[in-house]
Design a protein around this motif. Sequence first.
Motif, PDB file in Angstrom:
ATOM      1  N   SER A 178      53.310  18.998  64.504  1.00 29.52           N
ATOM      2  CA  SER A 178      52.434  19.809  65.349  1.00 29.52           C
ATOM      3  C   SER A 178      53.227  20.553  66.419  1.00 29.52           C
ATOM      4  O   SER A 178      52.964  21.719  66.699  1.00 29.52           O
ATOM      5  CB  SER A 178      51.387  18.906  66.001  1.00 29.52           C
ATOM      6  OG  SER A 178      50.661  19.612  66.975  1.00 29.52           O
ATOM      7  N   ALA A 179      54.212  19.892  66.994  1.00 32.33           N
ATOM      8  CA  ALA A 179      54.998  20.497  68.073  1.00 32.33           C
ATOM      9  C   ALA A 179      55.805  21.698  67.591  1.00 32.33           C
ATOM     10  O   ALA A 179      56.029  22.639  68.356  1.00 32.33           O
ATOM     11  CB  ALA A 179      55.920  19.462  68.700  1.00 32.33           C
ATOM     12  N   ILE A 180      56.253  21.666  66.330  1.00 33.89           N
ATOM     13  CA  ILE A 180      57.060  22.790  65.831  1.00 33.89           C
ATOM     14  C   ILE A 180      56.239  23.765  64.989  1.00 33.89           C
ATOM     15  O   ILE A 180      56.773  24.720  64.440  1.00 33.89           O
ATOM     16  CB  ILE A 180      58.308  22.308  65.061  1.00 33.89           C
ATOM     17  CG1 ILE A 180      57.940  21.560  63.788  1.00 33.89           C
ATOM     18  CG2 ILE A 180      59.203  21.469  65.974  1.00 33.89           C
ATOM     19  CD1 ILE A 180      59.131  21.291  62.869  1.00 33.89           C
ATOM     20  N   GLY A 181      54.944  23.511  64.887  1.00 34.85           N
ATOM     21  CA  GLY A 181      54.056  24.463  64.233  1.00 34.85           C
ATOM     22  C   GLY A 181      54.065  24.428  62.715  1.00 34.85           C
ATOM     23  O   GLY A 181      53.922  25.469  62.071  1.00 34.85           O
ATOM     24  N   VAL A 182      54.231  23.229  62.136  1.00 36.20           N
ATOM     25  CA  VAL A 182      54.181  23.076  60.684  1.00 36.20           C
ATOM     26  C   VAL A 182      53.252  21.917  60.337  1.00 36.20           C
ATOM     27  O   VAL A 182      52.863  21.145  61.198  1.00 36.20           O
ATOM     28  CB  VAL A 182      55.580  22.828  60.063  1.00 36.20           C
ATOM     29  CG1 VAL A 182      56.523  23.997  60.361  1.00 36.20           C
ATOM     30  CG2 VAL A 182      56.195  21.520  60.561  1.00 36.20           C
ATOM     31  N   THR A 183      52.932  21.793  59.064  1.00 33.23           N
ATOM     32  CA  THR A 183      52.136  20.659  58.610  1.00 33.23           C
ATOM     33  C   THR A 183      53.058  19.469  58.387  1.00 33.23           C
ATOM     34  O   THR A 183      54.275  19.645  58.224  1.00 33.23           O
ATOM     35  CB  THR A 183      51.416  20.983  57.286  1.00 33.23           C
ATOM     36  OG1 THR A 183      52.403  21.133  56.260  1.00 33.23           O
ATOM     37  CG2 THR A 183      50.551  22.229  57.400  1.00 33.23           C
ATOM     38  N   PRO A 184      52.520  18.261  58.338  1.00 29.32           N
ATOM     39  CA  PRO A 184      53.354  17.091  58.028  1.00 29.32           C
ATOM     40  C   PRO A 184      54.069  17.221  56.677  1.00 29.32           C
ATOM     41  O   PRO A 184      55.225  16.806  56.540  1.00 29.32           O
ATOM     42  CB  PRO A 184      52.357  15.936  58.030  1.00 29.32           C
ATOM     43  CG  PRO A 184      51.311  16.370  59.014  1.00 29.32           C
ATOM     44  CD  PRO A 184      51.169  17.854  58.765  1.00 29.32           C
ATOM     45  N   THR A 185      53.422  17.827  55.691  1.00 27.27           N
ATOM     46  CA  THR A 185      54.058  18.029  54.385  1.00 27.27           C
ATOM     47  C   THR A 185      55.241  18.978  54.499  1.00 27.27           C
ATOM     48  O   THR A 185      56.315  18.731  53.930  1.00 27.27           O
ATOM     49  CB  THR A 185      53.028  18.581  53.366  1.00 27.27           C
ATOM     50  OG1 THR A 185      51.935  17.669  53.296  1.00 27.27           O
ATOM     51  CG2 THR A 185      53.638  18.766  51.998  1.00 27.27           C
ATOM     52  N   GLN A 186      55.070  20.062  55.254  1.00 26.79           N
ATOM     53  CA  GLN A 186      56.171  20.983  55.458  1.00 26.79           C
ATOM     54  C   GLN A 186      57.316  20.302  56.198  1.00 26.79           C
ATOM     55  O   GLN A 186      58.495  20.518  55.873  1.00 26.79           O
ATOM     56  CB  GLN A 186      55.699  22.219  56.242  1.00 26.79           C
ATOM     57  CG  GLN A 186      54.774  23.113  55.460  1.00 26.79           C
ATOM     58  CD  GLN A 186      54.107  24.157  56.350  1.00 26.79           C
ATOM     59  OE1 GLN A 186      53.670  23.866  57.466  1.00 26.79           O
ATOM     60  NE2 GLN A 186      54.019  25.387  55.833  1.00 26.79           N
ATOM     61  N   LEU A 187      56.997  19.470  57.184  1.00 30.05           N
ATOM     62  CA  LEU A 187      58.031  18.746  57.914  1.00 30.05           C
ATOM     63  C   LEU A 187      58.801  17.837  56.978  1.00 30.05           C
ATOM     64  O   LEU A 187      60.027  17.737  57.056  1.00 30.05           O
ATOM     65  CB  LEU A 187      57.437  17.951  59.069  1.00 30.05           C
ATOM     66  CG  LEU A 187      58.446  17.118  59.882  1.00 30.05           C
ATOM     67  CD1 LEU A 187      59.539  18.001  60.503  1.00 30.05           C
ATOM     68  CD2 LEU A 187      57.735  16.323  60.949  1.00 30.05           C
ATOM     69  N   SER A 188      58.119  17.179  56.085  1.00 28.82           N
ATOM     70  CA  SER A 188      58.773  16.296  55.121  1.00 28.82           C
ATOM     71  C   SER A 188      59.786  17.075  54.293  1.00 28.82           C
ATOM     72  O   SER A 188      60.914  16.612  54.076  1.00 28.82           O
ATOM     73  CB  SER A 188      57.730  15.650  54.221  1.00 28.82           C
ATOM     74  OG  SER A 188      58.339  14.792  53.304  1.00 28.82           O
ATOM     75  N   ARG A 189      59.421  18.267  53.867  1.00 34.95           N
ATOM     76  CA  ARG A 189      60.345  19.104  53.088  1.00 34.95           C
ATOM     77  C   ARG A 189      61.539  19.530  53.934  1.00 34.95           C
ATOM     78  O   ARG A 189      62.691  19.522  53.485  1.00 34.95           O
ATOM     79  CB  ARG A 189      59.616  20.320  52.536  1.00 34.95           C
ATOM     80  CG  ARG A 189      58.770  20.022  51.327  1.00 34.95           C
ATOM     81  CD  ARG A 189      58.348  21.289  50.609  1.00 34.95           C
ATOM     82  NE  ARG A 189      57.388  22.045  51.392  1.00 34.95           N
ATOM     83  CZ  ARG A 189      56.085  22.069  51.175  1.00 34.95           C
ATOM     84  NH1 ARG A 189      55.580  21.397  50.164  1.00 34.95           N
ATOM     85  NH2 ARG A 189      55.295  22.789  51.926  1.00 34.95           N
ATOM     86  N   ILE A 190      61.279  19.915  55.184  1.00 30.22           N
ATOM     87  CA  ILE A 190      62.359  20.351  56.079  1.00 30.22           C
ATOM     88  C   ILE A 190      63.348  19.212  56.300  1.00 30.22           C
ATOM     89  O   ILE A 190      64.566  19.427  56.292  1.00 30.22           O
ATOM     90  CB  ILE A 190      61.773  20.827  57.431  1.00 30.22           C
ATOM     91  CG1 ILE A 190      60.985  22.109  57.253  1.00 30.22           C
ATOM     92  CG2 ILE A 190      62.880  21.010  58.479  1.00 30.22           C
ATOM     93  CD1 ILE A 190      60.108  22.472  58.457  1.00 30.22           C
TER      94      ILE A 190
END
Length: 193
Positions: A178-190
Amino acid sequence: MSAAKLQLLRHAMERYAPLSQSTWKQVQQSCSERKLAKGEILVQIGAPSQHLYFVCQGLLRSYTLSEDGKEYNKKFFPENTFPGSIRALLTGGPSDFALQALEASVVLAIDHPAYRRLLEKAEDLKWYHIQYLETNWVLDKEPIEVGLALSDSSARYQAFVEKHASILHRIPLHHIASAIGVTPTQLSRIRKL
């Protein structure tokens, strides 16, 4: 309220500018201690606030809600930081964001009207206040805003990791997303890159 917690506050304030004993005594008189359970809301969105806060122990987050109820994290506040809605305090209006304890926490609540009265007459407190605002509202905030506008999600994540390295393990991944403006799924990929 323990002397040790007050000393933490004084040390945090004097990182910006020294305070006289007289000023410090008056700051202490405007403080009260508040214990928060994990998940407890300290300031509600839309509620006015009469206090500045200082985190003695624990971790807080500030967040806001979109019209559809989605949470957006604004900032995280570990020990020795000052969470609060400065805008709400200055205008007397409602807070645009909530403050929530992510861990069991202890904060000192500093009565804002008393602080402002002291600020009007104490030159050393004025100097502290200027230094604090310049550091935290200009020097730290501007690069974050530019980064959010111009960086891709991987770069925002790396910047977040660098800025919050000492507390990263304490912040749930969905709050980082949320803090970086992505979904949890997107964060997992990053994070896998």
